[in-house]
Design an enzyme around this catalytic site. Structure first.
Site, short mmCIF file in Angstrom:
data_model
loop_
_atom_site.label_atom_id
_atom_site.label_comp_id
_atom_site.label_asym_id
_atom_site.label_seq_id
_atom_site.Cartn_x
_atom_site.Cartn_y
_atom_site.Cartn_z
N MET A 1 1.80 -2.72 -4.41
CA MET A 1 1.42 -1.52 -5.14
C MET A 1 -0.04 -1.59 -5.53
O MET A 1 -0.49 -2.58 -6.11
CB MET A 1 2.30 -1.35 -6.39
CG MET A 1 1.95 -0.15 -7.23
SD MET A 1 2.11 1.39 -6.29
CE MET A 1 0.86 2.39 -7.10
N GLU B 1 -3.62 -2.20 0.63
CA GLU B 1 -3.79 -1.97 -0.81
C GLU B 1 -5.25 -1.87 -1.22
O GLU B 1 -5.62 -1.06 -2.07
CB GLU B 1 -3.09 -3.08 -1.61
CG GLU B 1 -1.61 -3.28 -1.27
CD GLU B 1 -0.80 -1.99 -1.31
OE1 GLU B 1 -1.12 -1.08 -2.11
OE2 GLU B 1 0.16 -1.88 -0.52
N ASN C 1 -2.11 -0.75 -7.79
CA ASN C 1 -2.63 -0.57 -9.15
C ASN C 1 -4.11 -0.92 -9.17
O ASN C 1 -4.54 -1.96 -8.66
CB ASN C 1 -1.88 -1.48 -10.12
CG ASN C 1 -0.39 -1.41 -9.94
OD1 ASN C 1 0.22 -0.36 -10.04
ND2 ASN C 1 0.22 -2.56 -9.64
#
Length: 953
Positions: free
Chosen positions: A347, A382, A349
């Site tokens: 993920m 990512e 972030n």
């Protein structure tokens, strides 16, 4: 976000190899990296708006709608959270917190709606919040508050009006459960040195920030976040930004650390993250670099060097993306964290990327080339988001493909920069293009961009994280970059990022900037970027381009695997595309041509005697190709005489297109099968993988029929030369040759090539004798483990289970978990299914993939289907509402269905379960696939068996 097992869009997706009447062997399982990452229609550029199904009636009250009103705009939050890493007196793990959000009133209103879900909010004077005016504004008093469970709001009705242009502050205090549900602010657990340890971590995408604190939880509601975390001594707190101050205080009779972080950049809630753990870290200090790069993981994993590879490639890829985007990395640090429990693959972030351990940790002694590639490509994916997605963010989830498709495309570029000798850019054809074709050829597919009204509920948002968004998005953007040229593409991209930094966009904004870049360089396109690309993103599916080399006639049609299926989704473009065509005649590449109509004549594509035409050179376009039979024959002749004249990617394309056309009843199945005959001389991985991926459908359809033996005999003849080559030579192997060898050994074992099964069984049994000395080549472990467990019984299974329980390397655990599903013993399979209900045996993040592995086993498929139905209430409760893995589980348990009885079971299941959550689209696809399978089997079963019998003689 990179998707988990199912969505394994890996850069090197290694196909599953079916065991003889037993199980599916997944070679290079860890290589298989499924990402899975849709938009709003028709703004700018001309060609109308997206046609979508009629939406349901609009709810009367604002709190009954799933979208926030446009009356308020958050500016910044102050959030303090205290996760308890020990159980309370009720045996629960909890977190407490309080937060303020400063917001500006945009339109006059007497109503505040803010997302809050599964939080126990403290009441103040009978209300769940307090409201204060800022900068001299007078705040109205609160009339009433309540929690609207269905739409997940805290509803605040006021006694007066909020004034446009004025600022206000909302304060809430709350408590939540630090559950193990892998959503919001949740709990991960692991054991190290015999001690059970707790990690408090987050997963906010797509609609889970509201489970951590009350917030305006939509991607366009960007704000600055001031985060403070309270945590036990001996633990470390992380957030999106660097820590600014750490203090110790005494609370509830014990010392507590308070870590305050620097304010974040303006960002969306879904990329917010915070973690409390006792993880260790490694970092790299590069001279001249202003970015701090750290890898966080279990201390034991870092001591064994499992984070070193990730650390080494991260800075290289950050430098690449800074150059590619022509934009500096927006933050001052990049933390990457390997979590024992994590639902997706990774993920993005902002500044605090979270990963499954298999996606970040690489052990040079026990991990395979596939594991290493997975780490490389997931990190690239990512990091690509740090700009595209985080710095500039989609306005709403219907444009999700713009985030995920883009990252899924440029991850190949970043990975190629870090490991240029691997030739990873070529892997996109199997990793994404062919993956997208397989899903996009059904009427149950959907456009890349959907109308906003189609994507509202959390489960509807979750369904957007699928193969279409990720893989078709990547394929279409790659096609766009190809016909614009990469310099023009990156020029427009850089302009787009600079204009919209820290803001939100829709897809047409990108088209605007690419159009300007094309015009500024004098690029001659037949239509505008809007006119070309809207046809690819506003209608589902893709074209089949048919070329008659006798006349030079070219035509296009919407390709469907079931030509009898009824397309009920209208399209303003009538399912016609503007198709860029790169092609070659014999050995010579020709100038690009555009197919802009349903049918056209193009004289250069008329072939003389002995000439062959090859369209879609290097599969740069998102379409399939069919030819007249004479041209197919000429291509077969070329493959037989000198296959290397045809580019590697196109050798794979010929196979993949032919088999898909045969499934769609456009080309004879025997013609498709003939594409495999030259493979006895082929050594490259990509064509072999395409062949096995295509034949895997035959395994699924025939491994319960008498055709199976004839098919194995043919494949044995095909793979024997490759197997012999790789088992009699000690020469060093390139990255892709390692994959070719693995596929050859696995397929040899499946088909019974002499000595192959003895080879792998000997390796496994030697390991059983010396459990602490595993000398099996890491690149063959998946095959060895599966074949040995399939050939063995309880003793082999129990040994594998014990090794899984004791595994300290995540990739090794993943291989073993898959291999345990290969057993032929029914009671062992049923026991394994029951283990998926117990998180102490199978982690919750791995439950659905484990059931899927069992369903891949011809013996276990019916057990998995029965288990799925009998445990429906539990499975749906845990995974059905928003888990990205749920739809892939439905696909897995129904993959072999090819009879009227099985179709009726699916229809009955749909009737009995009107609420399918995020699995609704997957079940529709399963029904459509089963219908197509029934027709194909009726027409092809005898034909296929006769062909295999003839060719294997």
């Amino acid at each position: 976000m990179s998707q988990g097992f199912y969505i394994s869009k890996t850069v090197a997706v290694i196909a599953a190899v079916v065991g003889i009447a037993a199980a599916v062997t997944i070679f290079g399982l860890s290589v298989a990296y499924s990402k899975q990452k849709p938009p709003a229609g028709g703004e700018g550029g001309g060609e109308g708006t997206l046609v979508a199904p009629t939406p349901p009636p609009e709810p009367k009250e604002p709190w009954e709608r799933y979208r926030l009103p446009d009356t308020l705009s958050p500016v910044h939050y102050n959030i303090t959270l205290w996760p308890r890493l020990e159980k309370d007196e009720h045996g629960m793990y909890i977190f407490t917190g309080h937060s303020t959000v400063d917001f500006v009133c945009v339109k006059t209103t007497d109503l505040i709606l803010i997302h809050s879900h599964q939080l126990n909010l403290t009441k103040f004077s009978g209300h769940h919040a307090t409201l204060t005016g800022l900068d001299g504004a007078a705040a109205p008093t609160i009339k009433t508050t309540w929690l609207q469970q269905k739409t997940q709001y805290l509803v605040i009705q006021l006694n007066g009006k909020l004034v446009p242009g004025k600022s206000y502050q909302l304060y809430t205090k709350f408590q939540g459960e630090l559950a193990d549900d892998l959503e919001g602010f949740y709990r991960s657990e692991y054991t190290e040195n015999g001690i059970r340890r707790i990690v408090a971590t987050t997963q906010m995408q797509a609609t889970y920030a509201r489970k951590a604190f009350p917030c305006f939880d939509e991607p366009a509601m960007k704000a600055i976040f001031h985060i403070t975390l309270m945590h036990p001594p001996g633990t470390k707190a992380l957030a999106n930004s660097r820590d600014a101050e750490i203090n110790t205080v005494s609370l509830e009779g014990k010392d507590v650390l308070i870590t305050t972080f620097e304010p974040t950049e303006r960002m969306s809630t879904y990329i917010l993250a915070f973690i409390v753990s006792d993880f260790g870290s490694i970092k790299k200090d590069e001279t001249g670099s202003t970015t701090m790069v750290r890898i966080w993981a279990r201390k034991k994993a870092l001591e064994l060097g499992q984070g070193d590879y990730a650390l080494n490639v991260t800075l290289r890829m950050l430098e690449f993306f800074e150059q590619y985007y022509n934009t500096s990395y927006p933050l001052t640090k990049s933390d990457q964290v390997a979590l024992p429990d994590f639902n997706a693959g990774a993920m993005e972030n902002w500044g605090l990327i979270t990963y499954r351990e298999t996606s970040l940790l690489y052990d040079p002694h026990t991990s395979s080339e596939g594991n290493k590639e997975r780490v490389l490509t997931v990190i690239a994916h990512e990091l690509a988001h740090m700009w595209f997605g985080n710095l500039v963010t989609l306005r709403w989830w219907n444009d999700l493909w713009l985030n995920e498709g883009f990252a899924s495309y440029v991850e190949y570029l970043g990975a190629n920069h870090a490991e240029p000798s691997w030739h990873i850019k070529d892997m996109i054809v199997q990793g994404d293009v062919q993956r997208a074709f397989a899903v996009d050829s059904f009427v149950s597919s959907h456009p890349l961009t959907r109308g906003e009204e189609e994507v509202n509920k959390p489960e509807e948002i979750s369904q957007m994280f699928d193969t279409i968004s990720y893989s078709k998005g990547a394929a279409v953007l790659r096609m766009l970059s190809e016909f614009l040229s990469e310099p023009v593409f990156v020029r427009g991209l850089s302009s787009y990022l600079h204009q919209f930094a820290f803001n939100n966009t829709v897809y047409s904004d990108l088209w605007d900037h690419l159009e300007k870049a094309a015009l500024s360089t004098g690029l001659n396109l037949p239509y505008t970027v809007h006119e070309i690309m809207n046809r690819w993103i506003l209608q589902m599916g893709f074209p089949l381009v048919t070329i008659d080399t006798a006349t030079g006639s070219i035509s296009q049609q919407h390709f469907l695997l079931d030509p009898d299926a009824v397309v009920d989704r209208p399209s303003i473009y009538n399912y016609e595309w503007i198709v860029p065509m790169k092609w070659m005649k014999n050995r010579v590449e020709q100038d690009q041509h555009w197919l802009t109509e349903k049918r056209a004549m193009f004289e250069p594509m008329r072939a003389e005697e002995g000439e062959w035409i090859l369209a879609n050179l290097n599969v740069s376009g998102y379409y399939r190709v069919n030819y007249d039979l004479q041209n197919w024959e000429r291509l077969f002749a070329q493959l037989s005489s000198d296959h290397q004249v045809i580019p590697i990617i196109n050798r794979a394309q010929i196979i993949d297109d032919a088999f898909s056309l045969a499934k769609g009843r456009i080309l004879s199945t025997t013609v498709a099968l003939r594409t495999t005959k030259y493979l006895m001389r082929e050594q490259e991985y990509i064509p072999w993988q395409a062949a096995f991926s295509s034949l895997y459908y035959f395994f699924q359809m025939f491994d319960r029929t008498e055709v199976y033996g004839s098919m194995l005999a043919y494949l044995k003849k095909l793979v024997r030369p490759l197997y012999v080559k790789f088992t009699t030579s000690d020469r060093p192997l390139s990255h892709t040759m390692v994959y070719t060898r693995g596929l050859a050994v696995s397929l040899a074992c499946t088909t019974g090539v002499a000595g192959s099964n003895e080879l792998v069984l000997g390796m496994f049994h030697q390991w059983m004798k010396e459990p602490n000395n595993n000398r099996i080549d890491p690149n063959l472990k998946s095959t060895v483990y599966c074949k040995a467990i399939a050939a063995g019984g309880e003793e082999e299974w129990d040994f594998g289970w014990e090794m899984l329980r004791n595994a300290t390397v995540a990739s090794e655990a993943a291989r073993l978990r898959s291999a345990l599903a290969c057993t032929k013993v029914p009671w062992l399979l049923n026991r394994y299914l029951e283990y998926t209900l117990d998180p102490t045996k199978i982690r919750k993040q791995d439950a659905t993939s484990t059931i899927g592995y069992i369903a891949n086993n011809v013996v276990g498929q019916s057990f998995a289907w029965d288990f799925f139905r009998s445990k429906w209430d539990y499975i749906f409760k845990e995974f059905g509402g928003g888990s990205f893995s749920f739809s892939h589980l439905i696909t897995a348990v129904s993959r072999r269905f090819s009879t009227e009885f099985e179709l009726q079971q699916l229809l009955d299941f749909k009737r009995d379960h009107p609420d399918l959550g995020s699995g609704k689209a997957a079940l529709s696809q399963a029904i459509e696939k089963t219908t197509a399978n029934i027709k194909w089997m009726a027409e092809n079963k005898k034909l296929v068996m006769d062909w295999f019998d003839t060719e294997s003689a």
